[in-house]
Each structure stands twice: as structure tokens, then as C-alpha cells.
Write an enzyme that holds these catalytic residues in place. Structure first.
Site, PDB file in Angstrom:
ATOM      1  N   GLU E 113      41.598  24.875  39.384  1.00  0.00           N
ATOM      2  CA  GLU E 113      42.564  25.892  39.830  1.00  0.00           C
ATOM      3  C   GLU E 113      42.532  27.094  38.886  1.00  0.00           C
ATOM      4  OE1 GLU E 113      42.974  22.697  40.121  1.00  0.00           O
ATOM      5  OE2 GLU E 113      43.627  22.433  42.191  1.00  0.00           O
ATOM      6  N   ASP E 127      36.460  44.539  43.611  1.00  0.00           N
ATOM      7  CA  ASP E 127      36.739  45.169  44.909  1.00  0.00           C
ATOM      8  C   ASP E 127      37.574  46.439  44.744  1.00  0.00           C
ATOM      9  OD1 ASP E 127      36.732  45.162  47.852  1.00  0.00           O
ATOM     10  OD2 ASP E 127      38.876  44.801  47.632  1.00  0.00           O
TER      11      ASP E 127
END
Lengths: 156, 156, 156, 156, 156, 156
Positions: E113, E127
Site C-alpha cells: 500500500e 501528469d
């Protein structure tokens, strides 16, 4: 009698849009979350709190708008080409207003995406200020989401 | 000053619930969708329409409640042990009221799940009656979601 | 009359498992996909094809089993503690048999997870051999999924 | 030897559809769930039970059809333009038959979406009648999903 | 020979953790994204850019950490009790460092995780600065993610 | 100053691609995972281990690439027309290299999909060899993901 295009032959189904044309489409939805005055003050006057609450809600709203067809059963998946989420403080110190604009070049309207984006943005504001809104019994006597509506749909 | 437990060291984060105890928790949230009188009439008086609109919205609300921690960034995944969604018609023929009750045996409250369930149930009603609510310009002058709030939280 | 615990007060809802105890639970489900003899031969005798078809289907089945509560509306999210998917060739050269075993330490049975794992594993086999199963008209006269059932449920 | 387009250079991969043309495509898949006679009777003769079981299964099937490319690893995301799910009772009182029709205007066939829609609809029927189908040992000696197949694919 | 617990009987499967005890567990992972000096300058010196880039990446990393068991096939769903994501600028003006700490009270470690949270946070930074990092040919000669590693695992 | 197209009016938003043309687009990304020599030996020399580790990582990478717009907040959903993931062993026995190529016929570049595919493929390799990489204290002193970069973007 009104028409219900998502119900055909007595059954819920996704209306067939195979024959519709791809067109530029845009929708803007708005809504408000009413909060305690102290919570609103803390958000308005604290850059850190404001930044974190609204940035988190903005990202959640944008992601939810893209996720609409997985949440609303009869919604078509559409190629979302833009989503933005904005916030303003109400004049009377009692609410935050959110607006979500979504665009597509597709075969069906994009208002459900804009409404979902606004709703999840407002729910996220709620989640971010939960600890400040709860009363001593853990209830939310003053918190509420109101006036979730479509401000404008544009086609073509 | 109010407390914002989802903001720590000036940053949004999921508040740490590792040390909290598992407890029975329950929350009920409510909300309304205002619709045109003709749309409401068609739903109230048409078993097929009512069944399809409300059954679809109920399923959507229940699934969304389970999906809450994927929509609201700082929400913890919790073991939802029950969700139900109910609808009633407003007395003055202008709205449908939805209620969502969610339960868990866990470390944090379940009100965001109930609120998400109600919100998505109401958005799904909207989607199911879109064609009946739009005016000739494709706008929704009468449709709106109002009064999304937590009716009650119970702990222990 | 039989009991339908997912329907309460005339409405579908997730049955309340708040009061149930955490117990070790396990379920195994099985199912078959019938394929053309040539497709089965190619899979059985080609290590590359077999490896790719079955490994992809295994991963898909395991991931789907974990995803069950997002697919089946009234299923509870449960803490899946193990999933495995296995394949065997039928004796008569006409099918592949899949089995999925899922385990949890939780409050409700895990048979829907095992059934979902088997179903998606078989659908993935289908997808992986689509090009070999289609006839000249693009139809699938010989392909079919059969006998999806619960082999065994164990509790405690 | 049969062709396996999802396996290239000895590895599973999504076949490249960049050069394929957008075409109207439609697929219908069917399947059956065998149930105990008493369960079927209760569904057929009880409007409440029938409505809830089949409406929930229909919504689940439609949502799953839209979700296919997230479940089947090598499936392409395609712009689903319509999905419907229907149920009929078998003549001999032993099963419910589901059909799912999916449509797209896209570059690849939509049969995996129809098959996924049928499969999840039938799994949801199973989940909705679990309590009525289990024997005293918690097993399902009579329940089974059979005959999941593509009824028809149409292109162009 | 090293042990591969996710491979049993020659097949990938989710290792069985049914018999393991619930324990407090925590993991911190880190990683870096190398960027152009001008991009880093713009982020460091522009509050608006920094706030938006890092807040968006933080939210994405936290949501991805919660989503890990849907991305990594053999990962168990675990009850994540806290996730936080942090950023620091490298001393030599060439990179941003992200750290993700995740906690659970559960039966298996939470390092996947933390690693998934860091990886998606760094991908989101990429991005967000894409337009500033691309050269005139649309390539990324200077952008890269490096040194994704587990800083520390704590159990009990 | 560099341009940040995902930030408009001081806020993160999905850049509007409504006016862009659909074009063939392709991107290849690469990355490495460094492992212990014994782990790499076991993978290279054991067909079963290699097959399971790499097949699972390949499927995970392909599914993640399709899931990119749900992970990276400002990424547009694009019609992915092909994804493949490949692995090579580094010459010096210390790492596995992954490459992911994604294609679309769409309005925006597909490099984030290729990068996400590579990242999740490498994270899955890590998960598959966790038990072999941990030292006696449960730490990962030798494991790391490095050099995640875009190898090539092609447009038109």
C-alpha cells in the site's frame, strides 16, 4: 404523460444511443454546503485549511465526474474531455458553493457527470470538516447540502 | 478554533484510527429531490415506472454506500455490515424523500456512507426521470436535490 | 414459504450482519467451459498457449473474487484472506473445469466470492480463445459455460 | 491450428484494434439459473419478491456489462451505447432464463459485455435467493448456473 | 532457495492469512521524480503551482494506497487505518521526493500500500507537469521516477 | 516560464481536449526492479516461478494501464486500443526490466497509461517475490524500482 426513456417494455434499461450523433456537449451544475460560521471562518481565514479542504474536494469531484457511469446504473460511459470544479463562499457567511463544468464530444448529455462531480465535491467538503461540524453528541445539526441543480446545458 | 482532524502538519491526510476501538455504529441520512408535478404523478400512479425508478435508485444507493472510501479521499474503508435505502413521497406532491441507513462494527463513524448512499440514490432518480424533467431547451428548471443531511448517528 | 433475507419490508436491502460472529469460513465453487476440440488441443499441447490462457484467467478470477461486493449489489464487503483458482481438462476432450476456493475470517459466507471467481475465470478463458472459437459468421456455436455451482461451504 | 489473437510473441496482450473501423455492433447472450421449485414459486407468485429479485439482478447485470474491461484482462474498453437485461421463467418450473443485449458503435465485438452482463445478473439472482436455496447444512444442492452462451452477434 | 509464498502447487495464488493474528502494522515507502530545473523552480517558487501539483498528487497517492488490492492481483484487502503522503524538494534542485506512510491493524503487512501510494503520487506529479517537461518533439528526455523503495516496516 | 496546462485560473483541472483531433497515438515506457541475486536466479531458472511471477505482473500492468484515468486525477479517459507488457533480465543479474506499450486513436497522448502499466507491473513483481526479498527483520534492503521513464511517444 411524461416520457421515461430509461424504461422500455416495463423494464429499466440503458436507452439506446447508437444512432445519435457525436456533438460537443457541456453542462454546469451547482450546489451548496451549509456549515457552522466558525467552520467557515476557519476555512476562509486559514490558507492551510482552505487549501487542503478545497483542493481535496476539487480532486474528488473531478474523479467522481469521470466515474459517473459506474455509479448511476443507466448512465452511458462517455469520453469526458474536460472537468473543472470551483468553489465560492456565500455572501452571508453560511455556505460554500461548488460548481462543476464537464465537457464531452459524444452522443449523450453530460449533466449527470456535472451533478455527480458537484455532489461528491460537497460530500468531500463535509468529510474534511467533520470534526469541526459535529456537536458534543456527534450529530450534525447545522450541516447540510442544498440546491444541487443543473445551471446550464449546452449542446453543439 | 474548530478542529480539522483530516489536516495534520498542514497537509490533508487520513486521520489515524489504529488506536480506536471497534464499536457498533449506525447512521441515517436523508435528502429530497424536487420534481415536476407530472413526473411525480407518473411515478406515484404508475406501478411500472415507480418500481423501476425506485428499485434502480435503491440499488445504486446501496452500491455507492459500499463504494464511499473510493470516492471520498480521506474516508477509511470500513466493513459495512448493512445498508438500506428507502423512499417516501412528500405530502405536497413536489418531491421524493430518500433515506439511507448504514451500519458497521468498526473504528470510525459511518455517516459519510449514509450520505453517499442518499446522494447517489437521488442522482439516480434524476437520471431515471431525465427525459420527463427536461424542458424544450433541454434544461432542468424544476429539478433539484435539497436537504441532504444526517438524521441520526448512533454509536455503541 | 422460503425465506428471502435480502428482502425486508418489501424492499431489497443488505441483510444486517452486525450481530453475527467472526468465524473461519471457506467456499469452493466450480464450473466448466465447453470449447471446440481443436481449441482444447491447442491449449493442452501448447505450453505457451496453455500458460497464457490459464494464467490470465487465474489472475482475473482471483481479482474478481476480491471485487465481488462491488458487482453483486447486496453482497457485504468481507476481508478475503485467500483465493485460489485451478483448472483441469475434462476427460472427454470437450471442456476445461475451473475451481475457485475463497477463505475469510468474517461474519458472512464467502460462496458468492468463489462463484464470482469461477465465473470471471471462465469468461476470461472465453475471451482468450475467442478468435479460435468463432465460426466464419463470427458466432460461437460450440462455446458455453455450464455447471457453475458451489462444491462445498465450510464454516468454523 | 486455431488462431489466438490475444497471444502475441508468446505473451498475452490486448490485440491491437487501432486499425479497425468503428461499426455498429450488437450481441445477445443468455444463461439459466436452476432453483428449487419452492423458490421459483415464491418468485413467480410474489410480486414483491419477483420485483426485488429481478430488478436488483437487472441493475447488477447492466452495471457489470459496462464494467467488463475492468474484469476481463485483455478486453478493450468500448463505448457501450445500450445494455438491457431480461428474465423469463422456464416452462418446466425449474429455472429462470436471463438474456443480456449490449450495443456499441466501436472497433471490436461486444459479446464479452453481453456474457458478463448475463453472468453477473444470474449470480445476483443466486445472491438474492441464497437463504431460500441453502439446505440445513448451508449447502446448495439444487442451485446452478447453466448454458451461458452467445445467442447472436450482429455487426454492421 | 528463496521462498515464494504467492506461488503454491506451481500456481499463483493469494497466500492464506486466515490463521495470522491481527497486529498493528505500519510501512513507509519513498521515491523520487527527477524534473527539469525550470519545472522545479516554477513549483518551488509558485505557490499556486506548488499547491495544485502537490495537493493533487497527495490525494491521488492516498486514494491509490486504499485501492492497492484492486491493482496488485495477489494483495489482500486490508483495513487501512491511516495513509499520509509527503513531499520534499531534493537539495540539488533536480528532484521531488515523496514519502507515503500507511497503517493498519491487520493480518498482513502494508508495504505494498505504501509503495503503491508513492508510485501513484509520483506518476500524478508527472501528469501535472507534463506540459512543462515535454521537449519540442513531445518526448521526456529529463523526466524519470527513481529509487522507489521501502524505508521502514514496523510490526506490533 | 514553463506551461502547466492542468492548472487553469489557479486551480487544478482536466485540460480541455474537446477541440483536439483524434489521432493514432502510441507510447512506450520502461522501468526496472532490482532484486537479490538469489531471487533473480530462482526466477530465471525456475519455469514455474518465472511463469507465475511474470504472467501475473503482465496481467496487472495491462489492467492498470486501462485503469489510469481512475488513478491519476487529471487524466482523460481514452479509448485504449492495445496494451502489451514485456520483461527482460538485466545483463548483470541484478534487475528485471519491464516495458509497456499502449496505443490509442484519440485526442490526447497515452504516455501516462504506459507509465502506469510499467509501474504496476513492477509493483506486482515486488509483491510476488516479497517473501524472497525480505530480510530477517522484514525489511527490503535490496529491492527497489528505478528508471521509470518514457522510452518513446509516437503521434500520427
Amino acid at each position: 404523460m411524461p416520457e421515461f426513456t430509461h424504461i422500455e417494455n416495463d423494464r429499466a434499461s440503458m436507452v439506446d444511443i447508437s444512432e445519435k450523433k457525436d456533438v460537443s456537449r457541456q453542462a454546469t451544475a451547482g450546489g451548496r454546503i451549509y456549515l457552522r460560521p466558525e467552520t467557515l471562518d476557519a476555512i476562509k481565514n486559514g490558507d492551510v485549511i482552505k487549501g487542503n479542504v478545497l483542493a481535496t474536494a476539487r480532486v474528488a469531484g473531478i474523479m467522481a465526474a469521470k466515474h459517473t457511469s459506474n455509479l448511476i446504473p443507466m448512465c452511458h460511459p462517455i469520453p469526458v474531455s474536460s472537468v473543472s470544479v470551483d468553489f465560492e463562499f456565500g455572501e452571508d457567511e453560511s455556505y460554500i458553493e461548488a460548481k462543476c463544468t464537464a465537457k464531452t464530444f459524444g452522443r449523450t448529455g453530460i449533466e449527470m457527470e456535472a451533478l455527480t462531480g458537484v455532489s461528491v465535491a460537497l460530500l468531500t467538503v463535509w468529510d474534511m470538516v467533520k470534526s469541526a461540524e459535529k456537536d458534543e453528541d456527534g450529530q450534525y445539526p447545522e450541516t447540510g447540502i442544498e440546491d444541487v441543480h443543473v445551471i446550464e446545458k449546452i449542446k453543439g
